[in-house]
Design a protein around this motif. Sequence first.
Motif, PDB file in Angstrom:
ATOM      1  N   THR A 137      -6.789  -1.246  -3.902  1.00 57.83           N
ATOM      2  CA  THR A 137      -6.693  -1.609  -2.489  1.00 57.83           C
ATOM      3  C   THR A 137      -6.382  -3.095  -2.311  1.00 57.83           C
ATOM      4  OG1 THR A 137      -9.076  -2.017  -2.415  1.00 57.83           O
ATOM      5  CG2 THR A 137      -8.364   0.139  -1.674  1.00 57.83           C
ATOM      6  N   VAL A 138      -5.727  -3.386  -1.184  1.00 56.59           N
ATOM      7  CA  VAL A 138      -5.648  -4.756  -0.689  1.00 56.59           C
ATOM      8  C   VAL A 138      -6.623  -4.776   0.477  1.00 56.59           C
ATOM      9  CG1 VAL A 138      -4.157  -6.582   0.222  1.00 56.59           C
ATOM     10  CG2 VAL A 138      -3.133  -4.640  -0.941  1.00 56.59           C
ATOM     11  N   ALA A 139      -7.496  -5.762   0.529  1.00 54.31           N
ATOM     12  CA  ALA A 139      -8.434  -5.837   1.653  1.00 54.31           C
ATOM     13  C   ALA A 139      -8.615  -7.296   2.032  1.00 54.31           C
ATOM     14  CB  ALA A 139      -9.777  -5.219   1.264  1.00 54.31           C
ATOM     15  N   ILE A 140      -8.525  -7.551   3.315  1.00 51.94           N
ATOM     16  CA  ILE A 140      -8.713  -8.929   3.791  1.00 51.94           C
ATOM     17  C   ILE A 140      -9.654  -8.948   4.993  1.00 51.94           C
ATOM     18  CG2 ILE A 140      -6.453  -9.780   2.972  1.00 51.94           C
ATOM     19  CD1 ILE A 140      -5.798  -9.760   6.134  1.00 51.94           C
ATOM     20  N   GLN A 141     -10.279 -10.100   5.156  1.00 51.32           N
ATOM     21  CA  GLN A 141     -11.177 -10.265   6.289  1.00 51.32           C
ATOM     22  C   GLN A 141     -10.503 -11.185   7.300  1.00 51.32           C
ATOM     23  OE1 GLN A 141     -15.051 -11.397   5.020  1.00 51.32           O
ATOM     24  NE2 GLN A 141     -15.938 -10.959   7.011  1.00 51.32           N
ATOM     25  N   ASP A 142     -10.434 -10.747   8.565  1.00 56.99           N
ATOM     26  CA  ASP A 142      -9.833 -11.563   9.608  1.00 56.99           C
ATOM     27  C   ASP A 142     -10.888 -11.690  10.695  1.00 56.99           C
ATOM     28  OD1 ASP A 142      -8.105 -12.826  11.331  1.00 56.99           O
ATOM     29  OD2 ASP A 142      -7.230 -10.961  12.058  1.00 56.99           O
ATOM     30  N   GLU A 143     -11.568 -12.836  10.680  1.00 56.17           N
ATOM     31  CA  GLU A 143     -12.747 -13.035  11.529  1.00 56.17           C
ATOM     32  C   GLU A 143     -13.706 -11.872  11.296  1.00 56.17           C
ATOM     33  OE1 GLU A 143     -11.409 -14.142  15.464  1.00 56.17           O
ATOM     34  OE2 GLU A 143     -10.663 -16.022  14.630  1.00 56.17           O
ATOM     35  N   ASP A 144     -13.957 -11.043  12.314  1.00 56.71           N
ATOM     36  CA  ASP A 144     -14.934  -9.959  12.129  1.00 56.71           C
ATOM     37  C   ASP A 144     -14.326  -8.659  11.621  1.00 56.71           C
ATOM     38  OD1 ASP A 144     -17.182 -11.237  12.655  1.00 56.71           O
ATOM     39  OD2 ASP A 144     -17.421 -10.561  14.736  1.00 56.71           O
ATOM     40  N   ASN A 145     -12.995  -8.637  11.506  1.00 58.35           N
ATOM     41  CA  ASN A 145     -12.349  -7.374  11.134  1.00 58.35           C
ATOM     42  C   ASN A 145     -11.979  -7.350   9.653  1.00 58.35           C
ATOM     43  OD1 ASN A 145     -12.289  -6.379  13.825  1.00 58.35           O
ATOM     44  ND2 ASN A 145     -10.640  -7.836  14.225  1.00 58.35           N
ATOM     45  N   ILE A 146     -12.078  -6.164   9.065  1.00 62.09           N
ATOM     46  CA  ILE A 146     -11.617  -5.975   7.689  1.00 62.09           C
ATOM     47  C   ILE A 146     -10.375  -5.094   7.763  1.00 62.09           C
ATOM     48  CG2 ILE A 146     -12.231  -5.237   5.343  1.00 62.09           C
ATOM     49  CD1 ILE A 146     -14.257  -7.244   6.541  1.00 62.09           C
ATOM     50  N   HIS A 147      -9.278  -5.582   7.208  1.00 62.34           N
ATOM     51  CA  HIS A 147      -8.056  -4.773   7.145  1.00 62.34           C
ATOM     52  C   HIS A 147      -7.853  -4.384   5.698  1.00 62.34           C
ATOM     53  CE1 HIS A 147      -7.094  -6.097  11.211  1.00 62.34           C
ATOM     54  NE2 HIS A 147      -7.404  -7.310  10.817  1.00 62.34           N
ATOM     55  N   TYR A 148      -7.562  -3.102   5.461  1.00 59.87           N
ATOM     56  CA  TYR A 148      -7.338  -2.695   4.070  1.00 59.87           C
ATOM     57  C   TYR A 148      -6.212  -1.681   3.996  1.00 59.87           C
ATOM     58  CZ  TYR A 148      -9.621   1.738   5.011  1.00 59.87           C
ATOM     59  OH  TYR A 148      -9.922   2.976   5.529  1.00 59.87           O
ATOM     60  N   SER A 149      -5.623  -1.605   2.813  1.00 59.59           N
ATOM     61  CA  SER A 149      -4.548  -0.646   2.597  1.00 59.59           C
ATOM     62  C   SER A 149      -4.581  -0.234   1.128  1.00 59.59           C
ATOM     63  CB  SER A 149      -3.223  -1.333   2.938  1.00 59.59           C
ATOM     64  OG  SER A 149      -2.159  -0.456   2.718  1.00 59.59           O
ATOM     65  N   LYS A 150      -4.315   1.047   0.893  1.00 57.98           N
ATOM     66  CA  LYS A 150      -4.319   1.527  -0.501  1.00 57.98           C
ATOM     67  C   LYS A 150      -2.957   1.326  -1.138  1.00 57.98           C
ATOM     68  CE  LYS A 150      -7.837   5.012  -1.179  1.00 57.98           C
ATOM     69  NZ  LYS A 150      -8.113   6.231  -1.955  1.00 57.98           N
ATOM     70  N   ILE A 151      -2.948   0.999  -2.414  1.00 59.11           N
ATOM     71  CA  ILE A 151      -1.690   0.833  -3.146  1.00 59.11           C
ATOM     72  C   ILE A 151      -1.485   2.108  -3.981  1.00 59.11           C
ATOM     73  CG2 ILE A 151      -0.520  -0.544  -4.927  1.00 59.11           C
ATOM     74  CD1 ILE A 151      -2.459  -2.867  -4.106  1.00 59.11           C
ATOM     75  N   ASN A 152      -0.321   2.699  -3.857  1.00 59.00           N
ATOM     76  CA  ASN A 152      -0.051   3.911  -4.653  1.00 59.00           C
ATOM     77  C   ASN A 152       0.448   3.509  -6.031  1.00 59.00           C
ATOM     78  OD1 ASN A 152      -0.699   5.971  -2.779  1.00 59.00           O
ATOM     79  ND2 ASN A 152       1.150   5.409  -1.641  1.00 59.00           N
ATOM     80  N   VAL A 153      -0.460   3.321  -6.944  1.00 60.71           N
ATOM     81  CA  VAL A 153      -0.095   2.863  -8.288  1.00 60.71           C
ATOM     82  C   VAL A 153       0.613   3.999  -9.033  1.00 60.71           C
ATOM     83  CG1 VAL A 153      -0.994   1.962 -10.474  1.00 60.71           C
ATOM     84  CG2 VAL A 153      -2.083   1.303  -8.324  1.00 60.71           C
ATOM     85  N   ALA A 154       1.748   3.666  -9.638  1.00 64.15           N
ATOM     86  CA  ALA A 154       2.505   4.680 -10.390  1.00 64.15           C
ATOM     87  C   ALA A 154       1.666   5.195 -11.562  1.00 64.15           C
ATOM     88  CB  ALA A 154       3.805   4.061 -10.906  1.00 64.15           C
ATOM     89  N   LYS A 155       1.961   6.410 -11.983  1.00 67.21           N
ATOM     90  CA  LYS A 155       1.177   7.039 -13.068  1.00 67.21           C
ATOM     91  C   LYS A 155       1.438   6.365 -14.415  1.00 67.21           C
ATOM     92  CE  LYS A 155       0.237  11.663 -11.456  1.00 67.21           C
ATOM     93  NZ  LYS A 155       0.847  11.676 -10.118  1.00 67.21           N
ATOM     94  N   GLY A 156       0.487   6.513 -15.321  1.00 65.27           N
ATOM     95  CA  GLY A 156       0.723   6.124 -16.713  1.00 65.27           C
ATOM     96  C   GLY A 156       0.122   4.795 -17.128  1.00 65.27           C
ATOM     97  N   LEU A 157      -0.744   4.225 -16.267  1.00 68.00           N
ATOM     98  CA  LEU A 157      -1.320   2.921 -16.576  1.00 68.00           C
ATOM     99  C   LEU A 157      -2.758   3.086 -17.069  1.00 68.00           C
ATOM    100  CD1 LEU A 157      -0.205   0.040 -16.284  1.00 68.00           C
ATOM    101  CD2 LEU A 157      -1.386  -0.093 -14.082  1.00 68.00           C
ATOM    102  N   LYS A 158      -3.081   2.378 -18.144  1.00 66.53           N
ATOM    103  CA  LYS A 158      -4.438   2.416 -18.692  1.00 66.53           C
ATOM    104  C   LYS A 158      -5.045   1.023 -18.586  1.00 66.53           C
ATOM    105  CE  LYS A 158      -7.244   5.066 -21.053  1.00 66.53           C
ATOM    106  NZ  LYS A 158      -7.535   6.435 -20.620  1.00 66.53           N
ATOM    107  N   PHE A 159      -6.326   0.974 -18.278  1.00 66.92           N
ATOM    108  CA  PHE A 159      -7.032  -0.313 -18.176  1.00 66.92           C
ATOM    109  C   PHE A 159      -7.960  -0.430 -19.386  1.00 66.92           C
ATOM    110  CE2 PHE A 159      -6.201  -1.648 -13.731  1.00 66.92           C
ATOM    111  CZ  PHE A 159      -5.492  -0.537 -13.309  1.00 66.92           C
ATOM    112  N   TYR A 160      -7.925  -1.567 -20.061  1.00 60.71           N
ATOM    113  CA  TYR A 160      -8.830  -1.807 -21.185  1.00 60.71           C
ATOM    114  C   TYR A 160      -9.759  -2.950 -20.808  1.00 60.71           C
ATOM    115  CZ  TYR A 160      -5.851   1.208 -23.954  1.00 60.71           C
ATOM    116  OH  TYR A 160      -5.147   2.302 -24.425  1.00 60.71           O
TER     117      TYR A 160
END
Length: 293
Positions: A137-160
């Motif tokens: 997700t991308v998430a930011i705070q703008d005064e009292d509001n939180i705006h967020y959006s999901k990122i559609n990550v392409a398949k095939g990625l591994k995190f170590y």
Amino acid sequence: MIKVKVPATSANIGPGFDCLGVALNLYNTFYFEEIEKGLDIQGCCEEFSNENNLIYTSMKKCFERIGYNFKGIRIIIEDDIPLSRGLGSSAACIVGGVIGANEIAGKVLSKEEILKLAVEIEGHPDNVAPAIFGGMTVAIQDEDNIHYSKINVAKGLKFYAMIPDFTLSTKESRAVLPKEIPYKDGVFNVGRVALLITALTNGEFHLLKTSCDDKLHQIYRGKLIQDFDRIKEKCEEFGSLGMFLSGAGPTLMALDEDKNSKFYDDIKGFLKTLDNKWEVKPLDIDFSGAMVL
Ligand code: HSE
């Protein structure tokens, strides 16, 4: 009993300081029950089994927000997310506590209201948003509001996740950051964070190495982590797609294509030669976020 499972998170993802985060398949599970009186915390060390426990203080804030008068609380903790390692253990406790309290009080708050309260408690949204919603997700705070959006990550990625045996608190890790940065460092990060998001969504993984670079926090925090530069060099040598500091550290996160299993053996072997003990955990994105089970 109410059971809440919350994923670990890796925040910042290089240039996305305080705004990018990803949920990973490593979890804390919390059990909640309202009891006649008092506080009963099970499953954590004595130091945290009291009224200052972050899960409990987060529950109290949620009860206050809703206006629910609770009698007493029992919390049972099963934690797999290592503490103070940059994998979102605090965010998991906050999110778990708020969701648990909201369930006890009769599901009064929406997910968005849970996000807002959890960010108020945590201070920034980058771990909290993926812990609640899952994915990246991308998430930011703008005064009292939180705006967020999901990122559609392409398949095939591994995190170590390369997790050392020493801890680093977020407070300590934020204390080394400068009050101001050169204009060109801001420009450096804007370009890279934009490239990182498009590379991840388009599956252009060859762009990750450059786009994981950062001049807002890693150059300052890297000095707090023994062997940071050597590990970064080795990740490159062993063919990883990119490497960044997970959250405020000290965990380091390497990215690779999930079909390349050789990276795991190579980096594990190298980390064994270092002074500190390092564990390598291969992880995948958790797409569900916090769940009431
Ligand atoms: N964005 C935060 C930081 C994450 O890097 O300090 C840790 O809470």
